[in-house]
Design an enzyme around this catalytic site. Structure first.
Site, PDB file in Angstrom:
ATOM      1  N   ARG A 249      26.340  49.176  49.395  1.00 20.72           N
ATOM      2  CA  ARG A 249      27.557  49.714  48.765  1.00 20.72           C
ATOM      3  C   ARG A 249      27.188  50.544  47.528  1.00 20.72           C
ATOM      4  NH1 ARG A 249      30.300  48.649  44.424  1.00 20.72           N
ATOM      5  NH2 ARG A 249      32.512  49.171  44.277  1.00 20.72           N
ATOM      6  N   TRP A 250      26.932  51.819  47.770  1.00 19.98           N
ATOM      7  CA  TRP A 250      26.704  52.721  46.633  1.00 19.98           C
ATOM      8  C   TRP A 250      27.797  53.782  46.626  1.00 19.98           C
ATOM      9  CZ3 TRP A 250      21.112  53.829  48.562  1.00 19.98           C
ATOM     10  CH2 TRP A 250      21.134  54.507  49.773  1.00 19.98           C
ATOM     11  N   LEU A 251      28.390  53.999  45.469  1.00 21.50           N
ATOM     12  CA  LEU A 251      29.457  54.977  45.341  1.00 21.50           C
ATOM     13  C   LEU A 251      28.882  56.386  45.396  1.00 21.50           C
ATOM     14  CD1 LEU A 251      31.639  53.267  42.609  1.00 21.50           C
ATOM     15  CD2 LEU A 251      31.809  53.087  45.090  1.00 21.50           C
TER      16      LEU A 251
ATOM     17  N   GLU B  93      13.309  55.598  35.259  1.00 19.27           N
ATOM     18  CA  GLU B  93      13.629  54.253  34.767  1.00 19.27           C
ATOM     19  C   GLU B  93      12.364  53.430  34.561  1.00 19.27           C
ATOM     20  OE1 GLU B  93      17.458  55.474  36.927  1.00 19.27           O
ATOM     21  OE2 GLU B  93      15.319  55.686  37.307  1.00 19.27           O
TER      22      GLU B  93
ATOM     23  N   ARG C 279      25.642  46.349  45.108  1.00 19.27           N
ATOM     24  CA  ARG C 279      25.815  45.096  45.840  1.00 19.27           C
ATOM     25  C   ARG C 279      25.614  45.339  47.336  1.00 19.27           C
ATOM     26  NH1 ARG C 279      32.384  44.328  45.243  1.00 19.27           N
ATOM     27  NH2 ARG C 279      32.966  45.266  47.244  1.00 19.27           N
TER      28      ARG C 279
ATOM     29  N   ILE D 216      21.530  49.546  40.825  1.00 22.68           N
ATOM     30  CA  ILE D 216      21.926  48.200  41.238  1.00 22.68           C
ATOM     31  C   ILE D 216      23.224  48.314  42.020  1.00 22.68           C
ATOM     32  CG2 ILE D 216      22.633  45.911  40.442  1.00 22.68           C
ATOM     33  CD1 ILE D 216      20.695  46.303  38.093  1.00 22.68           C
TER      34      ILE D 216
ATOM     35  N   ASP E  65      35.845  41.208  42.764  1.00 25.65           N
ATOM     36  CA  ASP E  65      35.091  42.171  41.967  1.00 25.65           C
ATOM     37  C   ASP E  65      35.350  41.988  40.483  1.00 25.65           C
ATOM     38  OD1 ASP E  65      34.110  45.067  41.132  1.00 25.65           O
ATOM     39  OD2 ASP E  65      33.519  44.748  43.205  1.00 25.65           O
TER      40      ASP E  65
ATOM     41  N   ARG F 119      26.621  57.925  42.653  1.00 24.22           N
ATOM     42  CA  ARG F 119      25.460  57.198  42.162  1.00 24.22           C
ATOM     43  C   ARG F 119      24.170  57.792  42.723  1.00 24.22           C
ATOM     44  NH1 ARG F 119      26.827  52.112  40.166  1.00 24.22           N
ATOM     45  NH2 ARG F 119      24.661  52.058  39.470  1.00 24.22           N
ATOM     46  N   GLY F 120      23.066  57.555  41.999  1.00 26.10           N
ATOM     47  CA  GLY F 120      21.797  58.188  42.336  1.00 26.10           C
ATOM     48  C   GLY F 120      21.323  57.910  43.746  1.00 26.10           C
TER      49      GLY F 120
END
Length: 518
Positions: A194-196, A243, A182, A180, A318, A199-200
């Site tokens: 926006r994935w850090l 998942e 944003r 998940i 945030d 993260r997968g």
């Protein structure tokens, strides 16, 4: 009770008095945030906005605004306290899946086989003509502005997709990743993903870009999945388990999946009964990118994924209670939108705790406890206070056995699960301290801690880039506090004895209390 889709869950919540339909017009611009925030802080119901101002799609908010509704989404129908106990049972299941105990008897071996069979039996199944593809928008009809995407705070850069369940796959991998992240709306068919970096989805993307330079990267985003699938995406599922498979275990039935329709994205599968699905690609950058605006951070460079289209994301309010800095992230171009008839748009907001992610954190905290106890048997309880932005502070209760033991536990927690990579503060206490009561935790800190001896500082560690308190974005320090009673070797002084009332006197006063009528 199990739920086959989001509508099934909504119906159950309404029957329990856990959902309220809002028939009055409410704007997705700021008004929904304010209303959901007030309701969440009052421990109120989920809200289904039937008449969002200017849009034809109802909006579902505050869905997981109480621990009870989180537990209900995982199939546990109980009050808040019993629900949290049931979530610990879920943690024990995950612990067994992550690291099974060697069987000590034929009976134990049978249990392991039963668990393995249950996991195998929950492998997802594909379906044709899925409900999520009853309506299809293609070409010029693809317009994200037709969806009631929330603008949550006055200083936000624009509308923001907040509950997007992002589906990706790395090269040569059979397992799909759900996360998940944003997504900022920047055009009729463009979102910033926006994935850090850890993260997968980001890892899948980087690996794809490295092995397939210049090729578009397929992505699907699900809006409004069934609760088991949504919650499975935020649960620390073992890497060996998908998942979708874990969602099947929660639901008690196999997750039904449908192939995406867009050529090139049809390698991905999405929940067949989802409300809305966005299909598209992250495309390679065409030509030289425009220079970064004055004062903006430099564009990404130095790796294969940096050669794909990126845009400046933010600022947005945030979960920290502040607006975050701008940063570069990939652009997701939506080529097709599919949906159910009368689709429901699922949304949330993030802000100063408590917010919905903080409530999810409280619930998932109970899942973490058995996972930690499996690895560190001395840990007797674990708490992520929601005031600490869900993960930035951890309080650990332990059974101490030797000098320096608390420090060992600190480093163990920091390194054990990816979820604790960004935990800045860890406080370790003894078994006599209730870690869910701030009064007791502060008492332990102020009476058992010497700042020089009992403070552990670790510099240059991974930190959430949203943490503007760190001197460098993404890199900062961590602090551990040993608030345990000190053992020989840790102090040369006689340690204080806690004051305790005589047990017989307490029993006598218990009886007297009733007689006096206090």
């Amino acid at each position: 009770m199990k739920y086959k889709d989001l509508r099934d869950f909504i119906q159950r919540l309404e029957a329990l008095g856990e959902l309220r339909r809002v028939t009055q017009p409410v704007s997705p611009v700021l008004e929904m945030t304010e209303l959901c925030d007030r309701v969440l802080r009052a421990g109120g119901p989920a809200l289904l906005f039937n008449a969002p101002t200017g849009y034809d799609f109802p909006v579902l908010g505050n869905l997981f605004g109480t621990p009870r509704r989180v537990a209900l989404g995982m199939g546990v129908d109980a009050g808040d306290d019993a629900a949290l106990d049931s979530l610990r049972d879920l943690g024990r299941l995950l612990s067994a899946l992550k690291e099974p105990d060697p069987p000590k008897s034929l009976k134990d071996a049978g249990k392991l086989l039963s668990l393995a069979k249950a996991v195998w039996d929950m492998a997802p199944k594909s379906v044709s003509s899925p409900p999520c593809q009853e309506i299809v928008w293609e070409g010029a009809d693809v317009d994200l502005n037709r969806l009631p995407i929330q603008t949550c705070w006055p200083g936000d850069a624009g509308p923001l997709v907040t509950w997007g369940l992002t589906v990706t796959r790395g090269p040569n991998k059979s397992r799909q990743n759900l996360g998940i992240y944003r997504q900022q709306l920047i055009g009729r068919n463009k979102l910033i993903m926006r994935w850090l970096a850890h993260r997968g989805g980001a890892l899948d993307f980087r690996e794809f870009a490295l092995q397939n330079p210049g090729k578009p990267y397929p992505v699907a985003v699900v809006l409004g999945a069934d609760p088991a699938t949504t919650l499975g995406a935020v649960t620390p599922v073992p890497d060996s388990l998908s998942e979708y498979q874990f969602a099947g275990l929660l639901r008690g039935s196999r997750t039904e999946l449908a192939k995406c329709l867009t050529p090139g994205v049809d390698t991905l599968q999405v929940p067949a009964r989802a409300e809305i699905v966005l299909e598209g690609f992250i495309y390679p950058q065409e030509g030289a990118p425009a220079p970064a605006p004055a004062g903006a951070p430099p564009r990404p460079a130095g790796n294969a994924s940096a050669k794909y289209e990126h845009a400046l994301e933010g600022p947005y309010g945030d979960h920290t209670g502040y607006y975050n800095e701008q940063e570069w992230f990939p652009v997701f171009t939506v080529e097709r939108i599919t949906m159910r008839r009368d689709a429901i748009y699922h949304s949330t907001y993030t802000g100063k705790p408590p917010d919905e992610p903080a409530v999810l954190g409280v619930a998932l905290n109970e899942v973490f406890v058995p996972l930690l106890q499996k690895q560190f048997t001395e840990i007797t309880d674990f708490y992520l206070p929601p005031e600490g932005c869900s993960y930035r502070m951890a309080i650990v209760q332990m059974k101490k056995s030797y000098a320096g033991h608390a420090k060992r536990v600190m480093f163990g927690v920091w390194s054990f699960l990816r979820q604790f990579m960004y935990t800045k503060f860890i406080v370790v206490v003894d078994e006599d301290v209730n870690i869910r009561d701030w009064k007791e935790v502060i008492w332990a800190i102020t009476t058992r801690v010497d700042p020089v001896r009992d403070t552990v500082m670790v510099d240059s560690t991974p930190i959430d880039y949203l943490d503007f308190a760190s001197p460098v974005a993404g890199l900062g320090s961590k602090m551990g506090l040993d608030a345990t009673n000190k053992w020989p070797g840790e102090t040369n002084r006689e340690w204080g004895r806690p004051i305790e009332m005589d047990a017989a006197v307490k029993a006598r006063v218990d009886r007297l209390w009733q007689e006096i009528g206090l």
